[in-house]
Design a protein around this motif. Sequence first.
Motif, short mmCIF file in Angstrom:
data_model
loop_
_atom_site.label_atom_id
_atom_site.label_comp_id
_atom_site.label_asym_id
_atom_site.label_seq_id
_atom_site.Cartn_x
_atom_site.Cartn_y
_atom_site.Cartn_z
N GLY A 246 0.79 -1.22 0.00
CA GLY A 246 0.00 0.00 0.00
C GLY A 246 0.82 1.27 0.00
N ASN A 247 2.10 1.17 -0.36
CA ASN A 247 2.97 2.36 -0.41
C ASN A 247 2.76 3.12 -1.71
OD1 ASN A 247 4.07 1.60 2.07
ND2 ASN A 247 5.66 0.36 1.10
N ALA A 248 3.57 4.14 -1.93
CA ALA A 248 3.44 4.96 -3.13
C ALA A 248 3.55 4.11 -4.39
CB ALA A 248 4.53 6.04 -3.13
N SER A 249 2.77 4.44 -5.39
CA SER A 249 2.78 3.71 -6.65
C SER A 249 4.03 4.05 -7.45
CB SER A 249 1.54 4.06 -7.47
OG SER A 249 1.71 3.71 -8.82
N ALA A 250 4.76 3.03 -7.87
CA ALA A 250 5.96 3.27 -8.68
C ALA A 250 5.60 3.94 -10.00
CB ALA A 250 6.69 1.96 -8.93
N VAL A 251 4.48 3.55 -10.59
CA VAL A 251 4.07 4.15 -11.87
C VAL A 251 3.85 5.64 -11.71
CG1 VAL A 251 2.28 4.19 -13.64
CG2 VAL A 251 3.11 1.99 -12.76
N GLU A 252 3.19 6.04 -10.62
CA GLU A 252 2.94 7.47 -10.39
C GLU A 252 4.25 8.22 -10.16
OE1 GLU A 252 0.13 7.82 -7.25
OE2 GLU A 252 -1.49 6.83 -8.36
N LEU A 253 5.17 7.64 -9.41
CA LEU A 253 6.45 8.29 -9.17
C LEU A 253 7.26 8.41 -10.47
CD1 LEU A 253 7.54 6.69 -5.77
CD2 LEU A 253 6.45 8.90 -6.16
N ILE A 254 7.20 7.38 -11.31
CA ILE A 254 7.88 7.43 -12.60
C ILE A 254 7.29 8.53 -13.47
CG2 ILE A 254 8.26 6.17 -14.77
CD1 ILE A 254 8.38 3.60 -12.99
N ALA A 255 5.96 8.63 -13.48
CA ALA A 255 5.30 9.67 -14.28
C ALA A 255 5.70 11.06 -13.83
CB ALA A 255 3.78 9.50 -14.18
N MET A 256 6.06 11.21 -12.56
CA MET A 256 6.48 12.50 -12.02
C MET A 256 7.98 12.72 -12.15
SD MET A 256 4.11 12.43 -8.57
CE MET A 256 4.54 14.10 -8.07
N GLY A 257 8.67 11.78 -12.79
CA GLY A 257 10.10 11.92 -12.97
C GLY A 257 10.92 11.65 -11.73
N LEU A 258 10.38 10.83 -10.82
CA LEU A 258 11.04 10.59 -9.53
C LEU A 258 11.62 9.19 -9.44
CD1 LEU A 258 8.38 12.28 -7.20
CD2 LEU A 258 10.55 13.23 -8.00
N CYS A 259 12.24 8.73 -10.51
CA CYS A 259 12.83 7.40 -10.52
C CYS A 259 14.08 7.39 -11.38
CB CYS A 259 11.82 6.37 -11.05
SG CYS A 259 12.46 4.69 -11.14
N ASP A 260 15.18 6.90 -10.82
CA ASP A 260 16.42 6.73 -11.58
C ASP A 260 16.57 5.32 -12.11
OD1 ASP A 260 18.01 9.33 -11.18
OD2 ASP A 260 17.40 8.84 -9.14
N ALA A 261 15.99 4.37 -11.42
CA ALA A 261 16.20 2.97 -11.81
C ALA A 261 15.12 2.09 -11.22
CB ALA A 261 17.57 2.49 -11.32
N LEU A 262 14.80 1.03 -11.95
CA LEU A 262 13.90 -0.01 -11.46
C LEU A 262 14.72 -1.25 -11.15
CD1 LEU A 262 10.93 0.31 -13.99
CD2 LEU A 262 10.83 0.77 -11.53
N ALA A 263 14.44 -1.88 -10.01
CA ALA A 263 15.16 -3.07 -9.59
C ALA A 263 14.21 -4.27 -9.52
CB ALA A 263 15.80 -2.84 -8.22
N SER A 264 14.79 -5.45 -9.58
CA SER A 264 13.95 -6.66 -9.58
C SER A 264 13.29 -6.89 -8.23
CB SER A 264 14.80 -7.89 -9.93
OG SER A 264 15.71 -8.20 -8.89
N ASP A 265 13.91 -6.40 -7.16
CA ASP A 265 13.43 -6.60 -5.78
C ASP A 265 13.44 -8.10 -5.47
OD1 ASP A 265 12.52 -6.11 -3.26
OD2 ASP A 265 10.58 -5.29 -3.85
#
Length: 383
Positions: A280-299
């Motif tokens: 239930g944390n912040a949506s990665a898609v929304e953060l990416i749309a706002m330009g707030l992501c440098d990298a995606l990891a496999s986790d």
Amino acid sequence: MTSLDLTLTGAEVLLPEDGLSRCDLSMAEGVIQQDRTGRRVDLTGYLVLPGIVDLHGDGFERHIAPRRGAMKQMNEGILAAEAELAANGITTAVLAQFYSWEGGVRGPEFAAQVFQAIAAVKNSTVTDLIPQLRFETNMLGDYEGLAHRIAEWQVPYVVFNDHLPHDRLEQGKKPPRLTGQALKAGRNPDAHFEMLLNMHARRNEVPAAVEALSAELVSMGVRLGSHDDTTAETRAWWRDRGVRIAEFPETLEAAEAARSAGDHVILGSPNVVRGGSHKGNASAVELIAMGLCDALASDYHYPSPRRAALMLAKTGLLDLAGAWALVSSGPARVLDMQDRGTLAPGKRADLVILDADTHRVAATLAGGRVSYMSGDIAARFLG
């Protein structure tokens, strides 16, 4: 180690400036070449993309400990994990190993075995394997000598975590699943609960201990990250201690604080694939749309970086070049690995070849060497 001397023809190649283009791609001596070289391989019907750089993944746990006591040869588990990495287009992988009060496969003794195994096999693997230590900050008894052990284990990347259930411990309540957790760690459940309560009671001692350890690690050139930041104040506190990577910030506030200060923000690709955080944390898609992501990891799921990048491109949120950069050139910059991440002349010949129709991984090459190949594409390479 011998690398391929080839020119790939007929495929659509993702180039750093031109995007997806039908052109030749040549490689020799482990790097991308400016001029055509070697034997030609027709890859009509395929896409050639930069190899995936995975900044944080613990999916290898299932290979090194599939069942309690089942894996006696740790080296074999790491090699099995490499096979899965390569099958998912990953050419550089950060293996995130816990050093935690949780014990078992996340305990300090197990972590030492994992790091020793990575060091033992990494010069014989095709995939570039990088160990990461995930240190639970409330383990006050483990700070002394930890920097020395990190150096011995050849660990260049440390992330600080705090997974203690402080809210429940503050109320004196046992956390959910405590009994199972204790038994996995080989502890009596009551003793395990007492240990958690003691760590919680000493939480005010943690900041000074972290400050001293992070200063020592920074002086050693170790890269530092924080995990699950929730506030701007928390991110600022970590930044002031040389911790410049924010792994999986849980809120928009924390992600914005990291970006505004020039810190790197890493998000989980399963969050993108699922359409949201399972917590239930912040949506990665929304953060990416706002330009707030440098990298995606496999986790925890190695297929997810490829799937997430392709989903972002398919939905139109980013073009393919921008989406794929989140799993290639973006993470390479976070690791300050300037020799990889794009298919430009002089860069390492790290690439993943996808079937143009299904987008399944057909082959993966790291440093111009084959780490994975499956199906009809093998006949083309074998000529």
